[in-house]
Design a protein around this motif. Structure first.
Motif, mmCIF file in Angstrom:
data_model
loop_
_atom_site.group_PDB
_atom_site.id
_atom_site.type_symbol
_atom_site.label_atom_id
_atom_site.label_comp_id
_atom_site.label_asym_id
_atom_site.label_seq_id
_atom_site.Cartn_x
_atom_site.Cartn_y
_atom_site.Cartn_z
ATOM 1 N N TRP A 150 7.159 -7.920 -0.623
ATOM 2 C CA TRP A 150 6.806 -6.661 0.161
ATOM 3 C C TRP A 150 5.454 -7.028 0.495
ATOM 4 C CZ3 TRP A 150 11.420 -3.846 -2.581
ATOM 5 C CH2 TRP A 150 12.571 -3.775 -1.720
ATOM 6 N N ASP A 151 4.206 -6.265 0.935
ATOM 7 C CA ASP A 151 2.814 -5.980 1.044
ATOM 8 C C ASP A 151 3.078 -4.510 0.130
ATOM 9 O OD1 ASP A 151 2.547 -7.966 2.578
ATOM 10 O OD2 ASP A 151 1.563 -6.539 4.240
ATOM 11 N N TYR A 152 1.589 -4.195 -0.329
ATOM 12 C CA TYR A 152 1.828 -3.384 -0.945
ATOM 13 C C TYR A 152 0.559 -2.335 -0.268
ATOM 14 C CZ TYR A 152 0.029 -0.345 -4.706
ATOM 15 O OH TYR A 152 -0.649 1.471 -5.381
ATOM 16 N N ILE A 153 0.348 -1.193 -0.506
ATOM 17 C CA ILE A 153 -0.506 -0.050 0.620
ATOM 18 C C ILE A 153 -0.967 0.478 -0.255
ATOM 19 C CG2 ILE A 153 -0.914 1.253 1.997
ATOM 20 C CD1 ILE A 153 0.698 0.455 3.993
ATOM 21 N N GLU A 154 -2.113 0.919 -1.395
ATOM 22 C CA GLU A 154 -2.823 1.740 -1.697
ATOM 23 C C GLU A 154 -3.499 2.695 -1.765
ATOM 24 O OE1 GLU A 154 -2.860 1.573 -6.113
ATOM 25 O OE2 GLU A 154 -3.992 3.679 -5.021
ATOM 26 N N THR A 155 -2.623 3.922 -1.901
ATOM 27 C CA THR A 155 -2.825 4.620 -1.061
ATOM 28 C C THR A 155 -4.736 6.136 -1.483
ATOM 29 O OG1 THR A 155 -2.037 6.755 -2.656
ATOM 30 C CG2 THR A 155 -0.118 5.664 -0.923
ATOM 31 N N GLY A 156 -4.469 5.276 -2.705
ATOM 32 C CA GLY A 156 -5.526 6.150 -3.955
ATOM 33 C C GLY A 156 -4.976 8.273 -3.826
ATOM 34 N N ASN A 157 -5.939 8.228 -4.792
ATOM 35 C CA ASN A 157 -5.646 9.179 -5.342
ATOM 36 C C ASN A 157 -6.266 10.787 -4.151
ATOM 37 O OD1 ASN A 157 -5.813 11.829 -7.222
ATOM 38 N ND2 ASN A 157 -5.219 10.430 -8.668
ATOM 39 N N TYR A 158 -5.063 11.908 -4.926
ATOM 40 C CA TYR A 158 -5.384 13.086 -3.762
ATOM 41 C C TYR A 158 -5.866 13.829 -4.844
ATOM 42 C CZ TYR A 158 -4.924 16.751 -0.773
ATOM 43 O OH TYR A 158 -5.395 18.012 -0.049
ATOM 44 N N SER A 193 14.877 -7.252 6.689
ATOM 45 C CA SER A 193 13.888 -7.346 7.368
ATOM 46 C C SER A 193 12.239 -7.608 6.668
ATOM 47 C CB SER A 193 12.996 -5.607 8.026
ATOM 48 O OG SER A 193 11.814 -6.068 8.629
ATOM 49 N N PRO A 194 11.782 -9.185 7.193
ATOM 50 C CA PRO A 194 10.232 -8.340 7.118
ATOM 51 C C PRO A 194 9.258 -8.493 6.718
ATOM 52 C CG PRO A 194 10.199 -10.539 8.361
ATOM 53 C CD PRO A 194 11.846 -9.080 7.871
ATOM 54 N N SER A 195 9.168 -7.297 7.581
ATOM 55 C CA SER A 195 8.180 -6.021 7.624
ATOM 56 C C SER A 195 8.698 -5.127 6.597
ATOM 57 C CB SER A 195 7.958 -5.666 9.383
ATOM 58 O OG SER A 195 7.002 -5.145 9.712
ATOM 59 N N VAL A 196 8.271 -4.900 6.050
ATOM 60 C CA VAL A 196 7.940 -4.046 4.299
ATOM 61 C C VAL A 196 6.747 -3.538 3.601
ATOM 62 C CG1 VAL A 196 9.453 -3.386 2.586
ATOM 63 C CG2 VAL A 196 10.802 -4.367 4.581
ATOM 64 N N ALA A 197 6.178 -2.904 3.641
ATOM 65 C CA ALA A 197 5.315 -2.123 2.830
ATOM 66 C C ALA A 197 5.751 -0.972 1.783
ATOM 67 C CB ALA A 197 3.712 -1.861 3.667
ATOM 68 N N VAL A 198 5.279 -1.629 0.530
ATOM 69 C CA VAL A 198 5.460 -0.498 -0.860
ATOM 70 C C VAL A 198 4.043 0.217 -0.761
ATOM 71 C CG1 VAL A 198 6.020 -0.235 -3.112
ATOM 72 C CG2 VAL A 198 6.627 -1.323 -2.242
ATOM 73 N N LEU A 199 4.187 1.810 -1.011
ATOM 74 C CA LEU A 199 2.888 2.624 -0.823
ATOM 75 C C LEU A 199 3.477 3.586 -2.369
ATOM 76 C CD1 LEU A 199 4.490 3.518 2.277
ATOM 77 C CD2 LEU A 199 2.309 3.432 2.377
ATOM 78 N N GLY A 200 1.680 3.647 -3.029
ATOM 79 C CA GLY A 200 1.264 3.867 -3.890
ATOM 80 C C GLY A 200 0.536 4.009 -4.540
ATOM 81 N N HIS A 201 0.190 4.707 -5.555
ATOM 82 C CA HIS A 201 -1.233 5.086 -6.715
ATOM 83 C C HIS A 201 -0.760 4.240 -7.592
ATOM 84 C CE1 HIS A 201 -4.783 5.857 -7.927
ATOM 85 N NE2 HIS A 201 -4.303 6.918 -8.472
ATOM 86 N N ARG A 202 -1.715 3.612 -8.012
ATOM 87 C CA ARG A 202 -1.673 2.816 -9.274
ATOM 88 C C ARG A 202 -2.524 3.889 -10.478
ATOM 89 N NH1 ARG A 202 -2.004 -2.576 -6.256
ATOM 90 N NH2 ARG A 202 -0.929 -3.434 -7.018
ATOM 91 N N LYS A 203 -1.780 5.030 -10.693
ATOM 92 C CA LYS A 203 -2.464 6.098 -11.709
ATOM 93 C C LYS A 203 -2.686 5.628 -13.150
ATOM 94 C CE LYS A 203 2.357 8.435 -12.008
ATOM 95 N NZ LYS A 203 2.517 9.136 -12.095
ATOM 96 N N ASP A 204 -0.973 4.603 -13.345
ATOM 97 C CA ASP A 204 -2.110 4.991 -14.706
ATOM 98 C C ASP A 204 -1.148 3.672 -15.488
ATOM 99 O OD1 ASP A 204 0.534 6.337 -15.823
ATOM 100 O OD2 ASP A 204 -0.268 7.986 -15.708
ATOM 101 N N ALA A 205 -0.584 3.176 -16.297
ATOM 102 C CA ALA A 205 -0.085 2.247 -17.232
ATOM 103 C C ALA A 205 1.286 2.431 -16.556
ATOM 104 C CB ALA A 205 -0.139 2.421 -18.409
ATOM 105 N N SER A 206 1.832 3.733 -16.236
ATOM 106 C CA SER A 206 3.118 3.969 -15.805
ATOM 107 C C SER A 206 3.652 3.323 -14.857
ATOM 108 C CB SER A 206 3.515 5.557 -16.351
ATOM 109 O OG SER A 206 2.703 6.213 -15.217
ATOM 110 N N SER A 207 2.350 3.173 -13.674
ATOM 111 C CA SER A 207 2.751 2.587 -12.396
ATOM 112 C C SER A 207 3.048 1.104 -12.723
ATOM 113 C CB SER A 207 1.315 3.060 -11.543
ATOM 114 O OG SER A 207 1.053 4.166 -12.001
ATOM 115 N N TYR A 208 2.800 0.726 -13.391
ATOM 116 C CA TYR A 208 3.700 -1.271 -13.088
ATOM 117 C C TYR A 208 3.932 -1.658 -12.464
ATOM 118 C CZ TYR A 208 7.752 -0.545 -15.723
ATOM 119 O OH TYR A 208 9.221 -0.206 -16.149
ATOM 120 N N TYR A 209 5.782 -0.173 -11.962
ATOM 121 C CA TYR A 209 6.262 -0.584 -11.412
ATOM 122 C C TYR A 209 5.965 -1.175 -9.975
ATOM 123 C CZ TYR A 209 6.381 3.457 -9.723
ATOM 124 O OH TYR A 209 6.262 5.414 -8.662
ATOM 125 N N LEU A 210 5.088 -0.364 -9.284
ATOM 126 C CA LEU A 210 4.099 -1.367 -8.127
ATOM 127 C C LEU A 210 3.974 -2.619 -8.039
ATOM 128 C CD1 LEU A 210 2.351 1.736 -7.401
ATOM 129 C CD2 LEU A 210 4.250 1.397 -6.252
#
Ligand code: NAD
Length: 339
Positions: free
Chosen positions: A126-134, A103-120
């Motif tokens: 796919w689209d990307y949704i940045e969730t922010g830091n909680y 399906s083309p209707s896909v989004a990855v969610l995550g938070h770019r917290k530091d260098a270890s988040s490079y995989y996002l």
């Protein structure tokens, strides 16, 4: 109610699942019809960074969610390929395609917290949704508090049902072992904390293979006491890498093969330098691949830092990946796929 995306993808280790993770799952369920939760580091040998198996993590996440939410969630445990993001991406893509049917209707969610988040950034399709830091919650601090039996600070940072599971885990025989491991690693790091620069340790490892068997040892001491490992260890001040590797190999396995034969059977060496490969601190290992001629497997006997040495069939090795110390399984894989 229709959602913005058909599928969402949330990747993490969830060691353990905390309120920051829960917040993201809730946000995802508002925006996607089905959520794929990828549990990374599947089948990593248990240590203070990855204490809980995929099954245990799924249990934690499920306990924190409502039944109707769980019906919209797929759990996808995926192992690491520490030295190949492409192989990891292939696994992620393949398993995601099986669920989404491309399906083309896909989004990855995550938070770019530091260098270890490079995989996002590895999912341009796919689209990307940045969730922010909680609330600045982080699993490392939670685990540090949890493996200190006198510290309860983590309890306010995880859902109550997850806390119940973690309290029950305290009664398992794995909990005191992990508490001891944490103390060992903290003492180890303290011992080096006065050095003018953070140390970088150099080790060597031997991957000795004969007729579909790899020479393995069982670790006698912390860290990773009881786990299977390659024979190897720290380089001494006055030896070359090859000499250090052969010394450790002989010390730990008493391999009944003359040194000149071992030297002559080295096929190649490779440097393994993933910055997170050892919890003790930055450790770079030089691994040597020694392929012995077919025939009866030479005698071995565990000694020194190993309480057991034996020839392990490749089939058993692959079946017991989750009992192999640090990145040693990945090191073996690197070499055995070549011959
Ligand atoms: P994690 O549990 O630390 O984090 C999961 C997600 O939650 C991340 O997006 C993180 O930024 C977010 N998060 C954490 N705290 C938050 C907070 N307080 N508020 C909001 N969001 C928060 O997991 P991780 O370590 O990032 O997981 C990545 C997984 O992917 C690992 O298992 C890793 O090994 C794997 N991976 C493997 C490869 C490979 O094998 N080559 C490559 C890349 C990633």
């Amino acid at each position: 109610m229709t959602k913005k995306y058909q599928f969402g993808i949330y990747i993490g280790r969830f060691q353990p699942f905390h309120f920051g993770h829960l917040q993201t799952v809730k946000l995802a369920l508002d925006q996607v019809e089905s959520l794929i939760i990828i549990l990374g580091s599947h089948r990593a040998a248990p240590d203070t960074r990855n204490p809980w198996s995929s099954q245990e993590r799924i249990k934690m996440i499920s306990a924190a969610l409502q039944t109707e939410d769980l019906q919209r969630i797929h759990f996808l445990p995926i192992r690491d390929w520490l030295y190949s993001d492409n192989l990891w991406l292939r696994a992620v893509q393949q398993q995601v395609f099986e669920i989404t049917d491309r399906s083309p209707s896909v989004a990855v969610l995550g938070h770019r917290k530091d260098a270890s988040s490079y995989y996002l950034d590895l999912f341009p399709q796919w689209d990307y949704i940045e969730t922010g830091n909680y609330q600045d919650l982080n699993s490392t601090a939670i685990r540090q508090a949890y493996f200190d039996p006198d510290n309860q600070a983590y309890l306010t940072q995880i859902p109550a049902r997850v806390a119940e599971i973690l309290e029950a885990f305290k009664l398992s025989n794995r909990y005191p072992i992990l508490c001891e491991e944490q103390q060992f690693i903290q003492a180890y790091q303290r011992a080096w904390s006065q050095a003018p620069y953070p140390p970088i340790f150099v080790t060597t490892d031997a991957v000795v293979v004969q007729s579909g068997h790899v020479l393995m040892v069982r670790r006698k001491a912390k860290p990773g006491k009881g786990l299977m490992a390659l024979p190897g260890g720290f380089l001494s001040q006055a030896e070359t890498l090859v000499d250090g590797m052969l010394r450790e190999l002989k010390e730990e396995t008493r391999l009944k093969v003359p040194l000149p034969v071992l030297r002559g059977s080295i096929i190649e060496s490779h440097v393994f330098d993933n910055p997170g490969r050892s919890l003790r601190g930055r450790t770079i290992t030089h691994a040597y691949f020694i392929q012995l001629k077919p025939g009866e497997l030479p005698l071995v006997k565990g000694s020194d830092d190993a309480d057991k040495a034996w020839w392990m069939s490749l089939a058993d090795l692959y079946a017991h990946e989750d009992r192999i110390f640090e990145d040693h399984f990945q090191i073996i894989q690197h070499f055995v796929s070549k011959v």
